[in-house]
Scaffold this active site. Structure first.
Site, short mmCIF file in Angstrom:
data_model
loop_
_atom_site.label_atom_id
_atom_site.label_comp_id
_atom_site.label_asym_id
_atom_site.label_seq_id
_atom_site.Cartn_x
_atom_site.Cartn_y
_atom_site.Cartn_z
N ASP A 147 47.97 45.26 77.27
CA ASP A 147 48.67 44.19 77.96
C ASP A 147 48.74 44.59 79.44
O ASP A 147 48.72 45.77 79.77
CB ASP A 147 50.05 43.99 77.33
CG ASP A 147 50.61 42.63 77.70
OD1 ASP A 147 49.95 41.89 78.46
OD2 ASP A 147 51.70 42.30 77.22
N GLY A 168 51.07 44.24 81.74
CA GLY A 168 52.33 44.59 82.37
C GLY A 168 53.15 43.38 82.76
O GLY A 168 54.35 43.50 83.02
N GLY A 169 52.52 42.22 82.81
CA GLY A 169 53.23 41.00 83.20
C GLY A 169 54.45 40.74 82.32
O GLY A 169 55.56 40.52 82.82
N ASP A 190 49.20 40.40 67.96
CA ASP A 190 49.89 41.69 68.05
C ASP A 190 51.37 41.39 67.88
O ASP A 190 51.82 40.30 68.25
CB ASP A 190 49.68 42.36 69.41
CG ASP A 190 50.55 41.74 70.49
OD1 ASP A 190 50.23 40.62 70.93
OD2 ASP A 190 51.58 42.34 70.85
N ASP A 205 49.99 38.39 84.59
CA ASP A 205 50.57 37.05 84.64
C ASP A 205 52.03 37.08 85.03
O ASP A 205 52.69 38.12 84.96
CB ASP A 205 50.39 36.35 83.28
CG ASP A 205 50.97 37.16 82.12
OD1 ASP A 205 51.16 38.39 82.29
OD2 ASP A 205 51.21 36.58 81.05
#
Lengths: 362, 362
Positions: free
Chosen positions: A90, A92-93, A264, A144
């Site tokens: 992912d 980090g957003g 996930d 994002d």
């Protein structure tokens, strides 16, 4: 790189195959979560033995500790944690939104504080993608801007549009390399026109896969089906589709029927640590039934003397009474066994889903 | 049931073989501690794979939870925890002394409070042995009265004499059954005449093995060698000798040279949970050297970027930097890997000790 092997005639479900630099993954699939370079309580080998073909790790956490530079020096995340299959990270957003105090968010990126030490950090789309490249992972997510629910349409629109602009910057940082694959993230909250705009714009930019993001942020669960119904028809048939962060088994089955290929979720591993076990209701999972599974809490006193096996598969040698005892006496083996049970259940569920698509019954 | 295969000419060290209802054990040996029916962080299979041939569990803890009746109903402790090798249980004497508030101790036994729930319980020699029989274990320890250091000679003498009287009651409860084996525990603190009296009286009663107890209760470490020198010559050659609760690697080597065959200690597993690793100083342990090992604390910042393997054996695939990261981010896999390292070291040490006796160099 990605193939739809079969399309269901009963739903939008698809049987897929995604090829990465570290191997192929049969879809629809579930990614066990290895947030900080480890699936909690398990070795990478155990996760593989459970049947996982890909795991998910988090840029946010690895950025903070031990840092992507160290992991790069160690030969990449695969080598660092001894998982030799595909890894998705992912961007980090979502974690900047959910875990840290955001100090400042603007067009450049996000200044946030480390939830552990409190130190300040900047993540931009460029930094997120460069970090993911340094980690050497197989699938990178675009950085994002995530907005919680409820939020004004104006705010959701602004974040969605920024997410699209940031996605362009992510593409530039990724460059022409074949790896990592880069996935765009559709935002737009619970607003149909915003979801449509987001999906269309990202498809126009062209990504290796598309995620539905900004879900499981507090919105009513019934909104999910709508969001998928608006979004998925706009996504290209020949690219993987990923629903981020969900969900319960029945939500996964429902999303597969809407055309989602990738999942996930922290549920199997997190709930295991609280003693909640996911168990099949019959020997063979029948994913079309609404009651194909049950959950039990092993810490409940009724399991104190229950000498039946934990499950019929990977933990058939242990009794529920033993697992109850381990939890009640804080023996760390308890969480480990519960995690083995739950991940096996989730991975087995995905296998059953793939079988059901193959047989034409989903 | 017990054989001395070889006696060292350089010391009192012995190469031994102890046969139990669940298999034979090559000695001198070390028993990993599975206090509450689990070696902390590991499965029984992992402990076996590390080379352990016997484990130790605790009557005191299992008496309180889940109770020996449940374990008996489950088919015994071996089946309950899925360890099919020999098991020795401590009698509860030491734990009543070290873990609980003693409410009343008299000739009958000990009334004590559960350190977790506070509830009151009685353990007598009869209850201890009956509990151990219910657990179905292979080696039972007599229920002893343990006294801390320092203590007046009068108190130590009274406790030692009571321990001997209780040992007779333990024998009666054990009866004529061949299993479990029953070991007597020599007490007497740091007083030569009391140790001699205790050893002689117990040998007179006749046990399947003899333990040196009441050590590691606060007395100076140099007293240990004296206690062993007074006691061991009085114990029969043809019975196993067990030094309870010790120790550091060099203490184990020293005690082997004094004629001890059996050890247990929390050090490898407990220190692992705090990040302390036991590592060989060279590829081949040379147990005659005083510096054959070192300890490191993996949480030390100098290991943050150390990309060398944790050890050259069972964890060679992981770097010290990875283990440091797991500890610093509280990932439970960290304690597990450290435990695997330390138990392997201790079990490997015992294997080296046996080799050294075989070669005639210890």
């Amino acid at each position: 790189m990605f193939k739809v092997l079969k399309k269901s005639k009963k739903s939008k479900a698809r049987l897929t195959r995604l090829i990465t630099g570290h191997g192929a993954i049969a879809g629809p699939f579930f990614m066990p979560i290895a947030t900080k370079a480890a699936v909690k309580n398990l070795t990478a080998q155990e996760v593989k033995d459970l049947g996982a073909e890909i795991i998910l790790s988090n840029t946010f956490h690895l950025f903070l500790a031990p840092g992507s530079k160290l992991i790069k020096k160690a030969g990449g995340l695969h080598k660092f944690m001894k998982w030799n299959g595909p890894i998705l990270t992912d961007s980090g957003g979502f974690q900047v939104f959910s875990l840290s105090k955001i100090r400042k968010i603007d067009e450049q990126g996000v200044i946030f504080s480390d939830p552990v030490g409190g130190s300040r950090h900047l993540i931009t789309p460029e930094i997120s993608i460069q970090t993911q490249k340094d980690l050497g992972i197989d699938i990178a997510m675009a950085f994002d801007e995530v907005i919680g629910f409820p939020a004004t349409k104006e705010k959701v629109k602004a974040a969605m549009e920024r997410t699209t602009r940031w996605a362009t910057r992510c593409q530039k940082t990724r460059g022409n390399a074949k790896s990592p694959l880069l996935f765009g993230i559709v935002q737009g909250g619970v607003y149909k026109d915003l979801r449509i705009k987001s999906a269309k714009d990202l498809v126009q930019l062209g990504f290796d896969g598309y995620a539905v993001g900004g879900v499981a942020v507090g919105e009513p669960r019934e909104k999910m089906k709508q969001i998928l119904a608006w979004t998925i028809p706009l996504l290209p048939e020949d690219k993987p589709r990923y629903l981020m962060g969900l969900g319960r088994p029945e939500e996964i089955v429902a999303a597969v029927k809407e055309g989602i290929d990738m999942f996930d979720c922290v549920i199997p591993t997190r709930e295991a640590r609280h003693g909640r076990l996911y168990l099949a209701n019959s020997k063979q999972l029948t994913v079309n039934s609404s009651r194909f599974y049950k959950t039990i809490n092993i810490t409940n006193s009724k399991y104190k003397t229950d000498l039946s096996p934990i499950n019929q598969t990977n933990l058939k040698q242990y009794t529920k009474a033993y697992l109850h005892h381990l939890f009640k006496t804080n023996e760390p083996l308890g969480m480990r066994l519960a995690t083995l049970n739950n991940l096996e259940f989730y991975l087995g569920l995905m296998s059953e889903i793939r079988q059901a698509i193959k047989k034409g019954i989903l």
